[in-house]
Design an enzyme around this catalytic site. Sequence first.
Site, PDB file in Angstrom:
ATOM      1  N   LYS A  22       0.870  -1.234  -0.090  1.00 25.03           N
ATOM      2  CA  LYS A  22       0.530  -0.395   0.269  1.00 25.03           C
ATOM      3  C   LYS A  22       0.768   1.443  -0.277  1.00 25.03           C
ATOM      4  O   LYS A  22       0.457   2.478  -1.001  1.00 25.03           O
ATOM      5  CB  LYS A  22      -0.596  -0.025   0.958  1.00 25.03           C
ATOM      6  CG  LYS A  22      -1.787   1.644   1.486  1.00 25.03           C
ATOM      7  CD  LYS A  22      -2.020   1.499   2.938  1.00 25.03           C
ATOM      8  CE  LYS A  22      -3.048   2.908   3.421  1.00 25.03           C
ATOM      9  NZ  LYS A  22      -1.487   3.453   3.609  1.00 25.03           N
ATOM     10  N   ASN A  23       1.961   1.348   0.905  1.00 25.75           N
ATOM     11  CA  ASN A  23       2.839   2.389   1.120  1.00 25.75           C
ATOM     12  C   ASN A  23       3.483   2.735  -0.316  1.00 25.75           C
ATOM     13  O   ASN A  23       3.803   3.853  -0.273  1.00 25.75           O
ATOM     14  CB  ASN A  23       4.144   2.472   1.922  1.00 25.75           C
ATOM     15  CG  ASN A  23       2.626   1.653   3.176  1.00 25.75           C
ATOM     16  OD1 ASN A  23       1.381   3.231   3.443  1.00 25.75           O
ATOM     17  ND2 ASN A  23       2.370   2.121   4.900  1.00 25.75           N
ATOM     18  N   ARG A  92      -4.517   9.403   3.734  1.00 29.49           N
ATOM     19  CA  ARG A  92      -4.306  10.801   4.411  1.00 29.49           C
ATOM     20  C   ARG A  92      -2.916  10.695   3.058  1.00 29.49           C
ATOM     21  O   ARG A  92      -1.958  11.771   3.957  1.00 29.49           O
ATOM     22  CB  ARG A  92      -2.871   9.614   5.986  1.00 29.49           C
ATOM     23  CG  ARG A  92      -4.463   9.514   6.819  1.00 29.49           C
ATOM     24  CD  ARG A  92      -3.848   9.039   8.060  1.00 29.49           C
ATOM     25  NE  ARG A  92      -2.780   9.666   8.953  1.00 29.49           N
ATOM     26  CZ  ARG A  92      -2.293  10.341   9.318  1.00 29.49           C
ATOM     27  NH1 ARG A  92      -3.765  11.398   9.797  1.00 29.49           N
ATOM     28  NH2 ARG A  92      -1.511  10.925  10.199  1.00 29.49           N
ATOM     29  N   CYS A 116      -7.413   8.398   8.435  1.00 26.98           N
ATOM     30  CA  CYS A 116      -7.613   7.794  10.223  1.00 26.98           C
ATOM     31  C   CYS A 116      -6.909   8.742  11.091  1.00 26.98           C
ATOM     32  O   CYS A 116      -6.075   9.676  10.324  1.00 26.98           O
ATOM     33  CB  CYS A 116      -7.312   6.362  10.576  1.00 26.98           C
ATOM     34  SG  CYS A 116      -5.477   6.038   9.654  1.00 26.98           S
ATOM     35  N   ARG A 121      -0.894  14.948  10.947  1.00 30.23           N
ATOM     36  CA  ARG A 121       0.443  14.681   9.763  1.00 30.23           C
ATOM     37  C   ARG A 121       0.551  16.624   8.958  1.00 30.23           C
ATOM     38  O   ARG A 121      -0.441  16.370   8.253  1.00 30.23           O
ATOM     39  CB  ARG A 121       0.359  13.561   8.746  1.00 30.23           C
ATOM     40  CG  ARG A 121       0.677  14.112   7.563  1.00 30.23           C
ATOM     41  CD  ARG A 121       0.034  12.452   6.898  1.00 30.23           C
ATOM     42  NE  ARG A 121       0.289  11.114   7.944  1.00 30.23           N
ATOM     43  CZ  ARG A 121       0.532   9.868   6.885  1.00 30.23           C
ATOM     44  NH1 ARG A 121      -0.090   9.818   5.976  1.00 30.23           N
ATOM     45  NH2 ARG A 121       0.658   8.576   7.732  1.00 30.23           N
ATOM     46  N   LEU A 125       6.259  20.800   6.890  1.00 30.51           N
ATOM     47  CA  LEU A 125       7.558  20.203   5.941  1.00 30.51           C
ATOM     48  C   LEU A 125       7.890  20.266   3.779  1.00 30.51           C
ATOM     49  O   LEU A 125       8.544  20.614   3.232  1.00 30.51           O
ATOM     50  CB  LEU A 125       8.126  18.568   6.592  1.00 30.51           C
ATOM     51  CG  LEU A 125       8.256  18.740   7.641  1.00 30.51           C
ATOM     52  CD1 LEU A 125       9.247  17.022   8.024  1.00 30.51           C
ATOM     53  CD2 LEU A 125      10.131  19.743   7.797  1.00 30.51           C
ATOM     54  N   ASP A 306       3.687   1.331  11.971  1.00 30.81           N
ATOM     55  CA  ASP A 306       2.538   0.634  11.114  1.00 30.81           C
ATOM     56  C   ASP A 306       2.645  -0.521  12.147  1.00 30.81           C
ATOM     57  O   ASP A 306       0.946  -0.937  11.586  1.00 30.81           O
ATOM     58  CB  ASP A 306       3.075   0.538   9.896  1.00 30.81           C
ATOM     59  CG  ASP A 306       2.369   1.837   9.362  1.00 30.81           C
ATOM     60  OD1 ASP A 306       1.612   2.941  10.213  1.00 30.81           O
ATOM     61  OD2 ASP A 306       2.379   1.949   7.741  1.00 30.81           O
ATOM     62  N   ARG A 398      -8.181   0.157   3.815  1.00 30.36           N
ATOM     63  CA  ARG A 398      -7.558   1.094   3.508  1.00 30.36           C
ATOM     64  C   ARG A 398      -5.995   0.674   3.378  1.00 30.36           C
ATOM     65  O   ARG A 398      -5.696   0.874   1.616  1.00 30.36           O
ATOM     66  CB  ARG A 398      -7.430   2.399   3.538  1.00 30.36           C
ATOM     67  CG  ARG A 398      -8.898   3.413   4.489  1.00 30.36           C
ATOM     68  CD  ARG A 398      -8.092   4.351   4.772  1.00 30.36           C
ATOM     69  NE  ARG A 398      -6.931   5.011   4.630  1.00 30.36           N
ATOM     70  CZ  ARG A 398      -5.607   5.125   5.420  1.00 30.36           C
ATOM     71  NH1 ARG A 398      -6.416   4.935   7.248  1.00 30.36           N
ATOM     72  NH2 ARG A 398      -4.602   5.250   5.085  1.00 30.36           N
TER      73      ARG A 398
END
Length: 418
Positions: A22-23, A92, A116, A121, A125, A306, A398
């Site tokens: 996913k990431n 996100r 979520c 967040r 930056l 995670d 997700r």
Amino acid sequence: MASFVIEGGRKLEGEIKIQGSKNGSLPLLSASLLAEGKTLLYGCPDLSDVRAALNILTYLGCETAFDKGVAVIDCSNAKRSNIPDDMMQEMRSSVVFLGALLGRFGRAEISAPGGCEIGLRPIDLHLDAMKALGAQVVESGGRIVFTCPDGLKGARISLSFPSVGTTENILLAACTAKGETVIINAAREPEITELAEFLNDCGANIKGAGESVITVNGVERLNAVEHTVYPDRIAAVTYMAAAAVTRGNILLHGMNHELPMPVLENFEKAGCNLAADGDRIYIKAPKQLGRIPLIRTMPYPGFPTDSQADFAVMAAISVGTGIIVENIFENRFKYIAELIKMGACARTEGRVAVIEGVKELNSANVMSPDLRGGSALVVAGLCAKGKTTVENIEHIDRGYENFENQLKVLGAKITRRD
């Protein structure tokens, strides 16, 4: 609202293939916006976040298709440089489109990302990094507009924290900027290495990905390529934890990239036997999980934030007391209150959770507070006595492809109710 109903107490045994990351897939989908031609991503997981990213690309004017793990993206006719608020709020990671939009159009209009609520967040930056590359930023009414009247130009950017999302956005914006960009204190996660590999295959000039200093020399154009998404290391840990708490043994296929050493060490501390052979990982759990003394979440290659919820479930039925210190997100312990409903002996104080092992967990109706906390509650339900209901599983969708079906293959009794 959908839920999982789980009949616990069944030992998990068998073998499954791990989904694509996913990431990793989300920044790759964003990167396709920069490439001329048709991008093909193989092994792309069928997740709500992935479909949200494809919806964004479609809105921007790209032609997209997704079937049987293959995402096809043709951005030849992309024309929009703004992302509506409702699309930004769906996930996100939506801010990862910022660098690609600036690289493609020299302009971007976004809002703060949603998803979520595991903690703040802030995108400061990201804003500072884009300003360093030559973008002008105007914030008004919750929208943020970026323009580059003189084009993007390489810069030396030192990050105060090795942010994965910010590092990804810099790579996306800098690979077609003029001159050299140096990222100091860059994130080192495998997702960064994969994104750089993909961009380099497209024609970018990126060196040092996976290290704390990355150098990017801008090129004029990128061409579309085919790429196979890396396996999902976080999903792999979840299935391994499920085997551990049910005193089972499973074989995971497709793990052609190593898990972080702190994760493997803590499985072994708990008494699990691990074996790796090529792209396969085997885990066999002991009859009683041993104590996991202390876990501190850290940026890669440290223990991943995670995965801490999975180990909290393991600690809940282990011998002794475990301590988890969460150093990345301030609201990552929301699932602890739900674990307590199931009979766990746990308490939190700020960013620290103390968990004393009990003989067994009991069934309960619990609520998924976020993606990883929700999947951990499913893991808890697998070992709990009785029938557990985990509600609000849209969060889990997700990040986990066919979650209940994968668990069924391993012998779990789990049903989705809509």
